[in-house]
Write a protein that holds these residues in place. Structure first.
Motif, PDB file in Angstrom:
ATOM      1  N   CYS A  64      -5.336  12.154 -29.080  1.00  0.00           N
ATOM      2  CA  CYS A  64      -4.790  10.677 -29.911  1.00  0.00           C
ATOM      3  C   CYS A  64      -4.982   9.745 -30.172  1.00  0.00           C
ATOM      4  CB  CYS A  64      -3.599  10.584 -28.477  1.00  0.00           C
ATOM      5  SG  CYS A  64      -4.498   9.537 -27.082  1.00  0.00           S
ATOM      6  N   CYS A  69      -3.062  16.158 -26.935  1.00  0.00           N
ATOM      7  CA  CYS A  69      -4.371  15.782 -26.711  1.00  0.00           C
ATOM      8  C   CYS A  69      -5.241  16.170 -25.037  1.00  0.00           C
ATOM      9  CB  CYS A  69      -4.277  14.023 -26.420  1.00  0.00           C
ATOM     10  SG  CYS A  69      -5.383  13.693 -26.114  1.00  0.00           S
ATOM     11  N   HIS A 100      -7.635   8.374 -27.426  1.00  0.00           N
ATOM     12  CA  HIS A 100      -9.132   8.673 -26.777  1.00  0.00           C
ATOM     13  C   HIS A 100      -9.492   9.278 -27.953  1.00  0.00           C
ATOM     14  CE1 HIS A 100      -5.964   9.401 -22.790  1.00  0.00           C
ATOM     15  NE2 HIS A 100      -7.537   8.809 -23.049  1.00  0.00           N
ATOM     16  N   CYS A 139      -3.055  12.864 -20.335  1.00  0.00           N
ATOM     17  CA  CYS A 139      -2.750  12.411 -21.686  1.00  0.00           C
ATOM     18  C   CYS A 139      -1.569  12.921 -21.930  1.00  0.00           C
ATOM     19  CB  CYS A 139      -4.391  12.028 -22.813  1.00  0.00           C
ATOM     20  SG  CYS A 139      -3.094  10.840 -24.058  1.00  0.00           S
TER      21      CYS A 139
END
Ligand SMILES: [Zn+2]
Length: 500
Positions: A417, A382, A420, A387
């Motif tokens: 991800c 990500c 996000h 993250c």
């Protein structure tokens, strides 16, 4: 009133006024910290002693109300269906509470045999510690029930040793040396009791396991407030794996481990304000995404499991309204529909006003597995700093929105991800592609300067080895991979820089 009743009433009244003369409820909020804590423990001491009597009397009421006594039983004579109801009516506690007290009493206290001779207490050490006002109700219950469950199968000497050890830990006394230790909380005692249970009755664990195997399941239990509820009853080994997955992806501040300097810096920039429960949800979403892409998953009608989402073209364009997921009653937001379209692909259907299907567009696919591998090689996970979701669980996001003509091309796809990706429109994070190289800039509340930074989590060192890769997409990927094989180095050691 007879003599005993009178004396009891008087004793209760004087105990109450003795305590209240020291501290009253309305004074609690003004107590200094230490005095407050001292009050808590002192009141609990009184409560434990009272509990011992509550347990003993409750057990006796239930004993005298046992069905074998017929119409002569105490509960019947007082117009109640059983001893628990009688207790609840006498004390105004919930019947559940009455049951808990009476069962504990029956589980630890002396019994009379059928011919009237008195037997020793079932759990003498627990009974004694309760009577002394040192062992609390919760700890006593945990110990007594665990030991009673295995009493028939455990070796008696071991059983007694377990009782002594468990009560000792709960009271803060080492059963062997008699030394003072830190007393266990009731929760810790329960955990320790379960460990003893496994040691005392190893076959029982197996029997439990067999029951658990039958009882395992995941059940949809309804929905409320836009959330679908599931009840999960997982076998320990499955729960263990799930926890492992959650732990590996939750931010370090949630897992509670120490942060490296690098992680600390990253934790500062992410500004992740999700609760642990929300993070677990989002990790689960990412895992599902990865699983549905897995070639090993059974296919449905020859295609990988596809989630079908339908939405009106006008609603999609205006951004208001809702989409519908096949098989789920609740609507999803247009943002969620866009995320599906961004990752998965789109097929348009044209309908006449009367609902007749006029034409079906050809499916416009999302990124191919080959493109995805190329993007993974470049982004590594990500893109959002801090993250921890790995590449395999990420979705490929069209930086220039697909519906606005953004191509499904490696130069326009980045790894994000689920979380996000879901929040990219609102979180303030921005992504820009500069000749196929992703840059991100944080929202203003994280970085006032809002500087663009080159973003990658790839563990390759850019420029370490240059692989000439002209053109784009599938061909590049094959050439890059072919080169990797030729060089005999692993992907993590290889730096790939695209030129041309
Ligand atoms: Zn992320």
């Amino acid at each position: 009133m007879d003599d005993l009743t009178e004396r009891l009433t008087a004793a209760a009244a004087s105990a109450l006024s003795a305590v209240r003369s020291v501290v009253a409820v309305h004074e609690v909020s003004s107590l200094p910290d230490n005095a407050l804590l001292a009050t808590v423990t002192a009141i609990e001491d009184v409560g434990r002693a009272i509990d011992a009597l509550r347990v003993a009397t409750a057990a006796e009421v239930v004993e005298r109300s046992r069905p074998s006594l017929g119409s002569d039983r105490l509960s019947r004579r007082k117009g109640c269906r059983n001893g628990f109801e009688l207790l609840a009516r006498l004390t105004q506690v919930a019947e559940r509470t009455a049951v808990a007290r009476a069962r504990l009493g029956a589980g630890i206290l002396p019994r009379e045999s059928l011919i009237g001779e008195s037997l020793p207490p079932k759990r003498p050490i627990v009974a004694q510690a309760m009577d002394a006002g040192t062992l609390g109700l919760d700890s006593a219950t945990a110990i007594a029930f665990m030991l009673n469950t295995v009493a028939d199968r455990a070796e008696p000497g071991m059983l007694a040793a377990a009782e002594e050890s468990l009560v000792g830990s709960a009271l803060g006394v080492d059963a062997e040396t008699g030394e003072q230790t830190v007393p266990f909380t009731a929760d810790q005692t329960r955990v320790q009791a379960v460990q003893w249970q496994a040691a005392l009755d190893p076959d029982g664990v197996k029997a439990d396991e067999e029951r658990a195997r039958v009882g395992r399941g995941i059940t949809k239990t309804g929905s409320r407030g836009g959330l679908i509820r599931y009840r999960m009853e997982l076998l320990p080994e499955i729960a263990g794996r799930l926890e492992r997955i959650f732990d590996s992806c939750l931010t370090p501040k949630v897992t509670g481990r120490f942060l490296t300097a690098e992680e600390q810096a990253e934790a500062l920039v992410t500004g992740d304000d999700r609760t642990p429960a929300q993070q677990r949800h989002d990790v689960f979403a990412a895992v599902l995404d990865a699983a549905s892409r897995s070639a090993e998953l059974p296919t449905i009608g020859g295609a990988f499991p596809t989630v079908l989402v339908s939405v009106g073209a006008d609603e999609l364009a205006s951004g208001s309204g809702a989409g519908w997921i096949d098989g789920i009653e609740e609507p999803v937001s247009i943002d969620a529909v866009k995320q599906f379209a961004c990752t998965g692909g789109v097929q348009k259907g044209y309908f006449a006003p009367d609902g007749r299907l006029l034409a079906l567009g050809s499916p416009e696919r999302g990124f191919t597995p080959q493109q995805r591998r190329g993007i993974t090689l470049r982004d590594g996970g990500c893109l959002i700093p801090g993250c921890t979701i790995p590449a395999g669980w990420c979705e490929v996001h069209h930086v220039e929105e697909y519906s606005r003509g953004g191509p499904t091309h490696t130069d326009n796809g980045v790894l994000l991800c689920w979380h996000h990706h879901h929040t990219i429109e609102t979180s303030g994070w921005e992504i820009q592609m500069r000749t196929g190289v992703p840059y991100v800039r944080p929202p203003v509340w994280i970085d006032r300067e809002r500087e663009w930074r080159r973003a990658t989590k790839a563990r390759t060192r850019p420029g370490a080895i240059q692989v000439e890769a002209r053109g784009t997409g599938v061909e590049d990927e094959r050439r890059v991979q072919g080169r990797v094989n030729e060089l005999g180095v692993s992907g993590t050691e290889l730096g790939v820089r695209r030129t041309g």
